[in-house]
Design a protein around this motif. Structure first.
Motif: not given
Length: 184
Positions: A113-132
């Motif tokens: 929105a304009g020059n601002l960003f927002y996260i609507e949905k995110i899915q990530f994996r932590d490479s240290r713990t393997g937790k998604e």
């Protein structure tokens, strides 16, 4: 010789003051325009879906320390795609992950929105713990985040405008007595 050096120094000094005044006035004007068009920018917000591939791996990096209190969506080894205010995403901006590149994004939906960003949905994996992890934010949450950012911008613009007015006052004083300023 001494007077010539002094005159050149004062001329350069006046030029710097005028440039700073001009940049403060321009910044103030641009940010006021941004505030006035905030609702329009939000209505015209675009969604940006990103998915990691073998050739383009996205990484979530956060820093909850000043002055870079932000979340960065990086393309591994190629710089960042988006910088997001950490204030809204306390679960993503924790001390455990400060400046670490261990959260590999599988998919993310960003709102711009304009020059601002927002996260609507995110899915990530932590490479240290393997937790998604999957996080989702509602449209109301994102709208509230945007309104908070615009509200905070108003305070910043107020301070910049005060500095711009002070600089404009000094510039007018210098211009009014320019010969005396140069040769004093």
């Amino acid at each position: 010789m001494h007077q010539t050096v002094k005159t050149i120094f004062r001329l350069c000094f006046a030029s710097v003051i005028f440039l700073v005044t001009l940049s403060l006035c321009f910044t103030s004007f641009a940010k006021i325009q941004e505030i006035l068009q905030a609702e329009q920018h939000y209505q015209q917000a675009t969604s940006i879906p990103l998915k990691s591939t073998a050739s383009e791996q996205y990484v979530l990096v956060s820093n909850n320390q000043r002055p870079d209190n932000a979340i960065f969506i990086l393309i591994a080894g190629n710089g960042y795609v988006a910088k997001i205010n950490c204030e809204h995403y306390s679960t993503l901006c924790s001390d455990d992950y400060n400046q670490s590149h261990t959260r590999q994004i599988q998919s993310i939906d960003l709102i711009k929105a304009g020059n601002l960003f927002y996260i609507e949905k995110i899915q990530f994996r932590d490479s240290r713990t393997g937790k998604e992890t999957t996080l989702k934010y509602s449209k109301q949450d994102i709208q509230q985040f945007y309104q908070n950012d615009i509200s905070n911008l108003k305070y910043t613009v107020f301070a910049i405008t005060l500095f711009a007015l002070a600089a404009l006052f000094v510039s007018i004083k210098i211009l009014r007595n320019f010969r005396r300023f140069l040769y004093k």
